[in-house]
Scaffold this motif. Structure first.
Motif, mmCIF file in Angstrom:
data_model
loop_
_atom_site.group_PDB
_atom_site.id
_atom_site.type_symbol
_atom_site.label_atom_id
_atom_site.label_comp_id
_atom_site.label_asym_id
_atom_site.label_seq_id
_atom_site.Cartn_x
_atom_site.Cartn_y
_atom_site.Cartn_z
ATOM 1 N N UNK A 159 -29.700 -21.758 -28.160
ATOM 2 C CA UNK A 159 -30.829 -22.581 -28.537
ATOM 3 C C UNK A 159 -31.702 -22.319 -29.280
ATOM 4 N N UNK A 160 -32.270 -22.915 -30.143
ATOM 5 C CA UNK A 160 -33.490 -22.615 -30.822
ATOM 6 C C UNK A 160 -34.894 -22.656 -30.134
ATOM 7 N N UNK A 161 -34.665 -23.433 -28.820
ATOM 8 C CA UNK A 161 -35.778 -23.679 -28.309
ATOM 9 C C UNK A 161 -35.575 -22.962 -27.029
ATOM 10 N N UNK A 162 -36.480 -21.965 -26.702
ATOM 11 C CA UNK A 162 -36.355 -21.106 -25.590
ATOM 12 C C UNK A 162 -36.458 -21.749 -24.299
ATOM 13 N N UNK A 163 -36.931 -22.890 -24.132
ATOM 14 C CA UNK A 163 -37.250 -23.536 -22.794
ATOM 15 C C UNK A 163 -35.935 -24.340 -22.562
ATOM 16 N N UNK A 164 -35.376 -24.694 -23.525
ATOM 17 C CA UNK A 164 -34.163 -25.512 -23.367
ATOM 18 C C UNK A 164 -32.950 -24.605 -22.877
ATOM 19 N N UNK A 165 -33.040 -23.360 -23.435
ATOM 20 C CA UNK A 165 -31.974 -22.306 -23.226
ATOM 21 C C UNK A 165 -32.279 -22.104 -21.769
ATOM 22 N N UNK A 166 -33.499 -21.879 -21.139
ATOM 23 C CA UNK A 166 -33.936 -21.453 -19.776
ATOM 24 C C UNK A 166 -33.280 -22.621 -18.869
ATOM 25 N N UNK A 167 -33.393 -23.945 -19.537
ATOM 26 C CA UNK A 167 -32.930 -25.027 -18.481
ATOM 27 C C UNK A 167 -31.441 -24.967 -18.583
ATOM 28 N N UNK A 168 -30.883 -24.716 -19.526
ATOM 29 C CA UNK A 168 -29.152 -24.717 -19.379
ATOM 30 C C UNK A 168 -28.816 -23.338 -18.456
ATOM 31 N N UNK A 180 -26.967 -21.494 -13.376
ATOM 32 C CA UNK A 180 -27.315 -20.513 -12.093
ATOM 33 C C UNK A 180 -27.060 -21.270 -10.766
ATOM 34 N N UNK A 181 -27.600 -22.755 -11.029
ATOM 35 C CA UNK A 181 -27.562 -23.214 -9.424
ATOM 36 C C UNK A 181 -26.158 -23.637 -9.316
ATOM 37 N N UNK A 182 -25.369 -24.090 -10.161
ATOM 38 C CA UNK A 182 -24.036 -24.072 -9.910
ATOM 39 C C UNK A 182 -23.231 -22.675 -9.345
ATOM 40 N N UNK A 183 -23.492 -21.736 -9.771
ATOM 41 C CA UNK A 183 -22.960 -20.433 -9.716
ATOM 42 C C UNK A 183 -23.351 -19.844 -8.469
ATOM 43 N N UNK A 184 -24.640 -19.774 -8.424
ATOM 44 C CA UNK A 184 -25.158 -19.154 -6.991
ATOM 45 C C UNK A 184 -25.571 -20.042 -5.961
ATOM 46 N N UNK A 185 -25.934 -21.279 -6.030
ATOM 47 C CA UNK A 185 -26.307 -22.210 -4.945
ATOM 48 C C UNK A 185 -24.950 -23.093 -4.641
ATOM 49 N N UNK A 215 -29.625 -40.100 -16.256
ATOM 50 C CA UNK A 215 -29.050 -41.028 -17.392
ATOM 51 C C UNK A 215 -30.116 -41.155 -18.478
ATOM 52 N N UNK A 216 -30.366 -39.820 -19.275
ATOM 53 C CA UNK A 216 -31.294 -39.844 -20.167
ATOM 54 C C UNK A 216 -30.485 -39.332 -21.500
ATOM 55 N N UNK A 217 -30.850 -39.523 -22.544
ATOM 56 C CA UNK A 217 -30.403 -38.950 -23.531
ATOM 57 C C UNK A 217 -31.208 -37.658 -23.950
ATOM 58 N N UNK A 218 -30.358 -36.363 -24.331
ATOM 59 C CA UNK A 218 -31.402 -35.412 -24.460
ATOM 60 C C UNK A 218 -30.611 -34.799 -25.794
ATOM 61 N N UNK A 219 -31.649 -34.084 -26.471
ATOM 62 C CA UNK A 219 -31.059 -33.643 -27.790
ATOM 63 C C UNK A 219 -31.428 -31.866 -27.577
ATOM 64 N N UNK A 220 -29.985 -31.361 -28.031
ATOM 65 C CA UNK A 220 -30.381 -29.929 -28.352
ATOM 66 C C UNK A 220 -30.389 -29.127 -29.553
ATOM 67 N N UNK A 221 -30.999 -28.026 -30.100
ATOM 68 C CA UNK A 221 -30.823 -27.536 -31.203
ATOM 69 C C UNK A 221 -30.345 -26.257 -31.184
ATOM 70 N N UNK A 222 -29.069 -25.978 -31.421
ATOM 71 C CA UNK A 222 -28.401 -24.691 -31.257
ATOM 72 C C UNK A 222 -28.234 -24.017 -32.612
#
Ligand SMILES: Nc1nc2c(ncn2[C@@H]2O[C@H](COP(=O)(O)OP(=O)(O)O)[C@@H](O)[C@H]2O)c(=O)[nH]1
Ligand SMILES: [Mg+2]
Length: 304
Positions: free
Chosen positions: A39-48, A53-58, A66-73
């Motif tokens: 992602x071009x947006x660091x905060x979005x990458x951290x969120x992803x 991580x919460x899937x893999x470790x927790x 139910x919200x529309x989200x936009x990502x810029x990669x």
């Protein structure tokens, strides 16, 4: 370029995007090919990253929203003798409720989605593998899955799969341009055998026949993805089963399809044709056996 990701609530959009963002950070495709998507947006990458991580470790599935989200990669593809980068690939993850909701806002959102198709490079439609199973005739299912679905559940599943055709039908009728469409059957680990999965794919093609019929002038792909094997939801939203986000489970395929479809549509804007041709040919090899293509309703073979 802009990609739209659509699918009703629970179809696996959030899980797919978070898994995809991990696999494609630096992905070895074999044959000397690599792809990287960030992602071009660091905060979005951290969120992803945190989502995964919460899937893999927790071992917890992401909470539903139910919200529309936009990502810029940005995406960079490289083969042994060619490479190409796109600095901005926007992905709109549409809220699931927009597809089948009856509310006023749902209708407004649907209309604005249909309008936005004119500047969308690819529509990716996610269909839940469990929904496909529920829609199937008993005899097309694996013996272990027979007798589990009620008639009303089957009807609901059929309606859910048909939504995409209903939304695009008007445009197909008017021969208004529709971007390439990729149908992604998610959670493919729920199918008990290859045969059952193939029966499921056939049913999806029948239910979305306008996308697969001769003379429709559409470019359509169909593929399946999964985040692992034997996956299910346990108590407290916990993950049961084995996570395995890898190219083996096709996690990379939808994004590469979008990239490929864009190169195909915008071929003229890339000055170095030899380079573009090499990149496209390398991507076609990655698709071999993992995705079926239909061009104007006819199965198109991608391997050269
Ligand atoms: N078996 C299986 N279940 C999955 C997979 N991906 C997601 N799920 C399940 O589907 C649920 C909904 O996924 P989510 O990504 O939140 O759907 P969204 O509403 O479209 O964003 C998750 O909570 C999981 O229980 C998969 O690859 N395999
Ligand atoms: Mg979601």
């Amino acid at each position: 370029m802009k990609i739209s990701i659509l699918g009703v609530s629970r179809s696996g959009k959030t899980c797919y995007i978070s898994a995809m963002s991990q696999v494609l950070k630096n992905c070895n495709l074999g044959n000397g090919c690599r792809v990287s998507l960030k992602t071009n947006d660091i905060a979005k990458q951290l969120e992803l990253d945190n989502n995964f991580m919460s899937m893999a470790t927790e071992r917890e599935w992401p909470k539903g929203t139910d919200t529309t989200t936009s990502y810029d990669f940005r995406i960079h593809f490289q083969s042994q003798d060619a490479s190409l980068q796109l600095s901005s690939l926007t992905m709109d993850d549409y809220r699931g409720g927009m597809l089948n909701g009856m509310g006023k806002q749902d209708k407004i959102d649907r209309d604005s989605f249909i309008e936005s198709l004119s500047d969308t490079a690819v529509i990716t439609f996610l269909i839940d593998g469990t929904t496909v199973l529920n829609a199937m005739d008993e005899l097309d299912k694996d013996a272990t899955h027979r007798g589990e679905t009620q008639a009303s559940e089957k009807l609901a599943a059929i309606n859910e799969i048909s939504i995409m055709e209903n939304i695009l039908y008007q445009r197909i009728q008017n021969k208004t341009d529709i971007p390439p469409v990729l149908i992604v059957i998610t959670k493919s680990d729920v199918f008990a055998s290859k045969e059952e999965l193939n029966n499921g794919i056939s049913l999806v093609k029948d239910l979305l026949s306008a996308l697969f019929s001769f003379g429709n002038r559409l470019f359509v792909g169909i593929t399946t993805v999964s985040l692992g094997s034997g996956l299910d939801k346990g108590d407290n939203n916990s993950i049961i089963g084995q996570l395995d986000i890898s190219t083996q489970n096709n996690i990379h395929i939808p994004m590469l399809f979008a990239f490929y479809a864009y190169l195909d549509a915008e071929y003229e804007i890339f000055p170095d044709k030899t380079n573009t041709d090499k990149v496209m040919s390398a991507i076609r090899k990655v698709f071999a056996g993992k995705i079926s293509f239909y061009d104007n309703g006819k199965e198109a073979f991608s391997i050269d």
